[in-house]
Design an enzyme around this catalytic site. Structure first.
Site, PDB file in Angstrom:
ATOM      1  N   GLU A 239       1.635  -0.566  -5.020  1.00 30.72           N
ATOM      2  CA  GLU A 239       0.715   0.526  -5.334  1.00 30.72           C
ATOM      3  C   GLU A 239       1.627   1.736  -5.536  1.00 30.72           C
ATOM      4  OE1 GLU A 239      -3.349   2.608  -3.656  1.00 30.72           O
ATOM      5  OE2 GLU A 239      -1.753   2.185  -2.221  1.00 30.72           O
TER       6      GLU A 239
ATOM      7  N   ASP B  57       0.835  -1.188   0.000  1.00 26.77           N
ATOM      8  CA  ASP B  57       0.000   0.000   0.000  1.00 26.77           C
ATOM      9  C   ASP B  57       0.882   1.255   0.000  1.00 26.77           C
ATOM     10  OD1 ASP B  57      -2.666   1.358   0.541  1.00 26.77           O
ATOM     11  OD2 ASP B  57      -1.544   1.998   2.311  1.00 26.77           O
TER      12      ASP B  57
END
Length: 701
Positions: free
Chosen positions: A384, A348
């Protein structure tokens, strides 16, 4: 417990955390700033016994307690400076979770004692004991019978990823026993595995399963952090997803889930949040890292060390330039691979991990550590590739070992099919693996993790059903969530009974799904999109732990269509090439050819035709350049994709000559049930391709 806790031996500084050896438990905690560390042991009634850790070596405080074993609940109190201006926030009144704790028992109960300051007077030190409101760590038994468990090790180019939430995926499943719904065991249930295999899924990418806590502000509004991007324990599986309790049993249940998925050939990829923690900014609670060594674990502002640098939008950023913070990340990754048998990670806001000083650096220490690590470097690593800081958007810029969530793929495909401006060359690049983003770094098409929807944003059904977000249920006056959805409601906002609108929405869903599965790269499907999952227009359902977010199983939706696409991709390597198309050669001799609706090769003028929305794509199955794993030449059928994203029907001429003489229909997004029943067509036949539809034909002979 008190008898066992009276004697404390020196123990060892490594490994960090609580490690049971069959006769006792070694406890080790890093803190550079600590002056004294108390280990706090709790019995089943919550009674606490404190023992000083007697030794400190290399900034690690440690001690060994004979007789203490699995099931023992514990935490720490760290004595040291409370000097916020210098970045130090030690407060022994606050019970602290172990950064290396492998299990957590209980849930956080929000109370002012969790904070190191008084709400009414922020400059005043709060010395109230937080232990009654804190969850506790648990010593775990590491033994688990893995049997003959083996990682599937599915190559990227053969992978189909299914992003899912452990709780939301099975919470409403009628065929899973009620006590298992929403749990690790529920995900491992045979009914669930059968569903995943039916879709051709080779890997589940689980939204965060690290121990997390909900934000104070959300709880005050009667909500919680459903998504789980608010980590407080990087080695502990979240106890809220366990059916067997939270006293350490969740570790075994998680392992059993992995074992069952592996037995079915399905990999487990974890969405991990190493960019920040649940402690928030300088006004956040003291739960773990802040009270142990705030300045080592968090990035602080140079001009005023009371405040955190925030590249995540969550109040703090982990201090990845500090060797001990980096060690925690790497130790956590290795633990989940070696002890929990997971197959990869999706990072993330990965750009935040690559910031050396302030800029994102593809040669950062974090990347160096991953590259040389013999364990971590061998699993799937998905970035990401952005954060919220300046210069954080880094799609295409991660090192060769990495794959990336391709945000440009998502945006281009959405724009193309909704009819907004998207150039034909960019759509062509996304369809063929985004060589413009990845080839320069010696990566392959599978560096692109292709997705149209994910947990963050509209579901697929909402993408074609809403022009605007509808997040009122979040309690933020619809201000939260992005306004850049690139969606189109097909003529009505939200629920409608208009048959024309419903038919168009169904066609648009199929167009997007077909594009996803027939593009080069790795397709990622968001859980429930195969069943028309809707969040009622909510594009930021992070706080909706209810039926807004949970998958409903009463509507098969597009499930059969997804199965058809998945089988087509699985059976034909021309849709999942390991190398980029070369484009060399002319016409049907090339590995790919781009055709106008007239059946002629596209010219530079055709590529620059602005809003043009129609093209043909010839995929030559005889010109695949990469060999199979045994070194043999790969041969496949050849296919023709006829794409019409415009609103009106377009006449396509079937190419002739060297392209082939006869073609059969394989897929039709306008009439999905009729494709296999249509007669074959000949070269130079004229085909009418309806507006907003995609046809797939296979060459015969």
């Amino acid at each position: 417990m008190e008898e066992a806790a009276r004697e404390v031996w020196p123990g060892d500084a490594y490994p960090l955390g609580a490690t049971w050896d069959g006769a006792g438990t070694n406890f080790a905690l890093f803190s550079e700033v600590a002056e004294r560390v108390e280990l706090c042991l709790f019995d089943s009634e919550g009674a606490e016994v404190r023992r000083d850790l007697p030794e400190v070596d290399g900034l690690v405080w440690h001690g060994y307690l004979p007789g203490v074993g699995p099931g023992q609940r514990y935490g720490y109190r760290v004595h040291g400076p409370y000097e916020p201006g210098e970045g130090h926030r030690c407060n022994p009144a606050k019970l602290l979770l172990d950064p290396y704790g492998k299990a957590v028992d209980g849930a956080l109960r929000w109370h002012e004692s969790l904070f190191s300051y008084r709400f009414a007077e922020p400059a005043a030190l709060n010395e109230d004991d937080s232990a009654p409101y804190m969850p506790k760590n648990v010593v775990v038994n590491p033994f688990f019978d893995w049997g003959d468990d083996r990682p599937p090790r599915t190559p990227y180019h053969e992978s189909v990823i299914y992003e899912a939430h452990v709780k939301g995926l099975t919470k409403l499943h009628p065929e899973i026993p009620e006590d298992l719904r929403g749990t690790y065991a529920g995900l491992a249930h045979p009914v669930m595995i059968e569903h995943l295999l039916g879709l051709g899924v080779t890997a589940v990418e689980l939204m965060p399963v690290h121990q997390s806590v909900p934000e104070h502000a959300l709880v005050a509004r009667g909500l919680g952090n459903y998504w789980g991007y608010n980590t407080i324990g990087f080695l502990a599986p979240h106890n809220g997803y366990a059916s067997a309790g939270s006293g350490g049993e969740q570790v075994a249940e998680f392992k059993a889930m992995v074992r069952a998925l592996h037995a079915a050939g399905i990999e487990v990829i974890l969405d991990v949040v190493y960019n920040h923690t649940a402690e928030g900014d300088h006004l956040g609670p003291t739960l773990s890292f802040r009270g142990i060594d705030n300045a080592s674990y968090y990035r602080l502002r140079d001009d005023d060390r009371r405040y955190h640098l925030d590249y995540t939008g969550c109040g703090n950023s982990l201090h990845v330039r500090n060797p001990h913070a980096l060690q925690l990340i790497m130790d956590s990754l290795r633990y989940w691979i070696l002890e929990m048998h997971v197959d990869g990670f999706r990072f993330d806001l990965a750009s935040a991990l690559a910031r050396e000083l302030h800029d994102v650096d593809r040669l950062s220490t974090f990347f160096d550590l991953v590259q040389q690590d013999p364990v971590v470097s061998q699993v799937k690593l998905i970035a990401e590739p952005w954060d919220v800081g300046e210069g954080g958007y880094q799609v295409g810029n991660f090192p060769p070992l990495w794959t990336e969530w391709n945000g440009q793929y998502r945006d281009t495909v959405r724009d193309f099919w909704r009819g907004s401006y998207a150039t034909m060359p960019e759509f062509a690049s996304r369809l063929t693996g985004s060589s413009d983003l990845y080839e320069h770094s010696a990566r392959r098409p599978f560096a692109s993790i292709n997705f149209v929807t994910c947990h963050d944003g509209f579901t697929l059904a909402d993408l074609v059903g809403y022009d605007h977000k509808h997040n009122e249920a979040n309690g933020e006056d619809n201000r939260d969530g992005t306004d850049d959805n690139r969606s189109w409601n097909c003529g009505a906002e939200g629920p409608t009974r208009d048959p024309a609108v419903l038919e168009l929405r169904a066609r648009q869903r199929r167009n997007l799904l077909a594009t996803l599965f027939l593009s080069q790269g790795v397709p990622m499907l968001s859980h429930g999109d195969e069943m028309r999952r809707t969040q009622q227009g909510n594009n930021n359902a992070y706080c909706q732990d209810n039926e807004i977010s949970w998958v409903h199983w009463d509507d098969p939706g597009d499930m059969e269509f997804v199965r058809t696409l998945s089988l087509l991709r699985r059976d034909h390597p021309v849709f999942r090439r390991r190398r980029f198309f070369t484009g060399t050669g002319t016409g049907a001799a090339a590995d790919i050819a781009w055709l106008t609706p007239a059946g002629e090769e596209m010219t530079d003028h055709d590529w620059q035709a602005g809003f043009a929305k129609s093209l043909g794509v010839f995929l030559n199955g005889d010109a695949i350049t990469e060999p199979d794993p045994h070194g043999r030449r790969v041969r496949d059928d050849s296919f023709l994709l006829l794409v019409n994203a415009g609103p009106d029907a377009v006449g396509f001429t079937v190419p002739g000559g060297e392209y082939g003489e006869r073609w059969e229909f394989v897929l039709d997004t306008a009439e999905p049930d009729a494709a296999g029943e249509r007669p074959s067509v000949k070269a130079r036949d004229d085909l009418r391709v309806p507006g907003r539809s995609l046809l797939v034909l296979r060459r015969l002979g």
